[in-house]
Scaffold this motif. Structure first.
Motif, mmCIF file in Angstrom:
data_model
loop_
_atom_site.group_PDB
_atom_site.id
_atom_site.type_symbol
_atom_site.label_atom_id
_atom_site.label_comp_id
_atom_site.label_asym_id
_atom_site.label_seq_id
_atom_site.Cartn_x
_atom_site.Cartn_y
_atom_site.Cartn_z
ATOM 1 N N GLU A 11 -18.311 -8.131 1.492
ATOM 2 C CA GLU A 11 -18.662 -6.709 1.398
ATOM 3 C C GLU A 11 -19.279 -6.218 2.700
ATOM 4 O O GLU A 11 -18.970 -5.116 3.161
ATOM 5 C CB GLU A 11 -19.623 -6.476 0.230
ATOM 6 C CG GLU A 11 -18.969 -6.580 -1.125
ATOM 7 C CD GLU A 11 -19.964 -6.535 -2.279
ATOM 8 O OE1 GLU A 11 -21.186 -6.376 -2.040
ATOM 9 O OE2 GLU A 11 -19.513 -6.667 -3.435
ATOM 10 N N LEU A 12 -20.144 -7.028 3.296
ATOM 11 C CA LEU A 12 -20.749 -6.652 4.572
ATOM 12 C C LEU A 12 -19.698 -6.590 5.671
ATOM 13 O O LEU A 12 -19.686 -5.648 6.478
ATOM 14 C CB LEU A 12 -21.865 -7.639 4.950
ATOM 15 C CG LEU A 12 -22.576 -7.382 6.272
ATOM 16 C CD1 LEU A 12 -23.181 -5.975 6.332
ATOM 17 C CD2 LEU A 12 -23.654 -8.451 6.502
ATOM 18 N N HIS A 13 -18.809 -7.567 5.708
ATOM 19 C CA HIS A 13 -17.712 -7.570 6.682
ATOM 20 C C HIS A 13 -16.904 -6.274 6.564
ATOM 21 O O HIS A 13 -16.642 -5.601 7.571
ATOM 22 C CB HIS A 13 -16.824 -8.801 6.442
ATOM 23 C CG HIS A 13 -15.569 -8.845 7.229
ATOM 24 N ND1 HIS A 13 -15.518 -9.264 8.542
ATOM 25 C CD2 HIS A 13 -14.298 -8.513 6.889
ATOM 26 C CE1 HIS A 13 -14.278 -9.200 8.978
ATOM 27 N NE2 HIS A 13 -13.516 -8.738 7.987
ATOM 28 N N GLU A 14 -16.527 -5.916 5.343
ATOM 29 C CA GLU A 14 -15.754 -4.691 5.108
ATOM 30 C C GLU A 14 -16.565 -3.455 5.475
ATOM 31 O O GLU A 14 -16.016 -2.484 6.010
ATOM 32 C CB GLU A 14 -15.274 -4.623 3.652
ATOM 33 C CG GLU A 14 -14.258 -5.691 3.286
ATOM 34 C CD GLU A 14 -12.983 -5.625 4.122
ATOM 35 O OE1 GLU A 14 -12.538 -4.512 4.477
ATOM 36 O OE2 GLU A 14 -12.432 -6.701 4.435
ATOM 37 N N ARG A 15 -17.848 -3.473 5.190
ATOM 38 C CA ARG A 15 -18.725 -2.343 5.546
ATOM 39 C C ARG A 15 -18.758 -2.148 7.059
ATOM 40 O O ARG A 15 -18.671 -1.019 7.551
ATOM 41 C CB ARG A 15 -20.127 -2.586 5.009
ATOM 42 C CG ARG A 15 -21.124 -1.506 5.382
ATOM 43 C CD ARG A 15 -22.501 -1.815 4.824
ATOM 44 N NE ARG A 15 -23.492 -0.906 5.376
ATOM 45 C CZ ARG A 15 -24.763 -1.200 5.512
ATOM 46 N NH1 ARG A 15 -25.231 -2.375 5.104
ATOM 47 N NH2 ARG A 15 -25.598 -0.329 6.033
ATOM 48 N N VAL A 16 -18.892 -3.232 7.797
ATOM 49 C CA VAL A 16 -18.935 -3.143 9.260
ATOM 50 C C VAL A 16 -17.609 -2.599 9.788
ATOM 51 O O VAL A 16 -17.596 -1.717 10.664
ATOM 52 C CB VAL A 16 -19.274 -4.510 9.895
ATOM 53 C CG1 VAL A 16 -19.135 -4.457 11.409
ATOM 54 C CG2 VAL A 16 -20.688 -4.936 9.503
ATOM 55 N N LEU A 17 -16.489 -3.086 9.262
ATOM 56 C CA LEU A 17 -15.183 -2.576 9.705
ATOM 57 C C LEU A 17 -15.040 -1.093 9.383
ATOM 58 O O LEU A 17 -14.517 -0.316 10.195
ATOM 59 C CB LEU A 17 -14.047 -3.376 9.064
ATOM 60 C CG LEU A 17 -13.968 -4.864 9.420
ATOM 61 C CD1 LEU A 17 -12.753 -5.498 8.765
ATOM 62 C CD2 LEU A 17 -13.954 -5.092 10.914
ATOM 63 N N LYS A 18 -15.514 -0.680 8.207
ATOM 64 C CA LYS A 18 -15.448 0.736 7.828
ATOM 65 C C LYS A 18 -16.319 1.582 8.755
ATOM 66 O O LYS A 18 -15.899 2.653 9.199
ATOM 67 C CB LYS A 18 -15.887 0.926 6.374
ATOM 68 C CG LYS A 18 -15.835 2.361 5.910
ATOM 69 C CD LYS A 18 -16.284 2.516 4.473
ATOM 70 C CE LYS A 18 -16.288 3.985 4.087
ATOM 71 N NZ LYS A 18 -16.776 4.205 2.725
ATOM 72 N N LEU A 19 -17.532 1.109 9.048
ATOM 73 C CA LEU A 19 -18.404 1.847 9.967
ATOM 74 C C LEU A 19 -17.743 1.998 11.330
ATOM 75 O O LEU A 19 -17.799 3.057 11.947
ATOM 76 C CB LEU A 19 -19.754 1.145 10.113
ATOM 77 C CG LEU A 19 -20.699 1.267 8.926
ATOM 78 C CD1 LEU A 19 -21.877 0.310 9.080
ATOM 79 C CD2 LEU A 19 -21.192 2.709 8.781
ATOM 80 N N ARG A 20 -17.116 0.941 11.795
ATOM 81 C CA ARG A 20 -16.419 0.998 13.085
ATOM 82 C C ARG A 20 -15.312 2.048 13.042
ATOM 83 O O ARG A 20 -15.186 2.879 13.926
ATOM 84 C CB ARG A 20 -15.840 -0.375 13.428
ATOM 85 C CG ARG A 20 -15.132 -0.419 14.779
ATOM 86 C CD ARG A 20 -13.637 -0.350 14.575
ATOM 87 N NE ARG A 20 -12.944 -0.331 15.871
ATOM 88 C CZ ARG A 20 -11.873 0.386 16.112
ATOM 89 N NH1 ARG A 20 -11.363 1.161 15.173
ATOM 90 N NH2 ARG A 20 -11.289 0.357 17.285
ATOM 91 N N ASN A 21 -14.519 2.013 11.994
ATOM 92 C CA ASN A 21 -13.339 2.876 11.910
ATOM 93 C C ASN A 21 -13.663 4.331 11.604
ATOM 94 O O ASN A 21 -12.935 5.219 12.032
ATOM 95 C CB ASN A 21 -12.366 2.346 10.850
ATOM 96 C CG ASN A 21 -11.735 1.046 11.271
ATOM 97 O OD1 ASN A 21 -11.639 0.733 12.455
ATOM 98 N ND2 ASN A 21 -11.328 0.267 10.300
ATOM 99 N N LYS A 22 -14.723 4.593 10.871
ATOM 100 C CA LYS A 22 -14.991 5.954 10.416
ATOM 101 C C LYS A 22 -16.169 6.642 11.091
ATOM 102 O O LYS A 22 -16.286 7.854 11.030
ATOM 103 C CB LYS A 22 -15.193 5.958 8.902
ATOM 104 C CG LYS A 22 -13.939 5.538 8.152
ATOM 105 C CD LYS A 22 -14.059 5.808 6.680
ATOM 106 C CE LYS A 22 -12.749 5.594 5.991
ATOM 107 N NZ LYS A 22 -11.815 6.696 6.194
#
Length: 182
Positions: free
Chosen positions: A87-98
């Motif tokens: 979940e943290l990995h996905e959160r970091v990727l989402k923060l990067r992308n959005k």
């Protein structure tokens, strides 16, 4: 063709090691931020620089790049994340992308207003004021440490995978890659 794909994959993996080192350094600097402390705007921006560098550097290898190099995957890192880590990995990727690398509307956070200064200036004149969110995504020390643990785990898994490749195919890891400007 298979050898070329393997070389590109190894190149991506080796490049990712540098990205993870930078992410880890930036995340370490971010730990200087105390969620209970009130900071001036310049200090908050410095912490945001650390945070955004950590986010971008961690996410960069997992993002498609130009030039035919594959994106890194957790499988390539030979690492299995817990549910919370995933979940943290996905959160970091989402923060990067959005938010960090792009400005998607659902992640924007600011307010602006105008003030009529016509009487003071002697002609029609409006001053513009804007206030942007200077807060951190990882402001709690537990969030900061979880992010550091994630970076460390993925980096260690990737290193172990590359270490094994060095044992199996040492010549494949003999390379120098230099950016050539146009």
């Amino acid at each position: 063709m298979r050898k070329e794909n393997e070389r590109r994959q190894l190149t991506r993996m080796l490049s990712a090691m540098g990205d993870f080192r930078l992410a880890l350094s930036a995340a370490d600097f971010l730990c200087e931020a105390d969620a209970n402390e009130r900071y001036d705007i310049e200090t908050l921006r410095r912490f945001r620089c650390y945070e955004q560098t950590a986010i971008i550097s961690y996410a960069r290898p997992f993002t498609q790049s130009k030039g035919g190099f594959p994106s890194l995957s957790l499988k390539m890192c030979d690492v299995t994340l817990s549910t919370n880590e995933k979940e943290l990995h996905e959160r970091v990727l989402k923060l990067r992308n959005k938010m960090v690398a792009h400005s998607d509307p659902e992640m924007m956070n600011f307010a602006s207003s105008t003030f009529d200064m016509s009487e003071v200036v002697g002609k029609k004149h409006f001053a513009l004021f804007s206030k942007h969110d200077e807060g951190l995504q990882f402001h709690q020390s537990t969030d900061q440490f979880r992010f550091i643990d994630l970076i460390t785990k993925v980096q260690a898994g990737l290193y172990q995978r590359l270490h094994q490749s060095a044992q199996d195919l040492p010549n494949a890891l003999e390379m120098k890659v230099h950016f050539q400007p146009d």
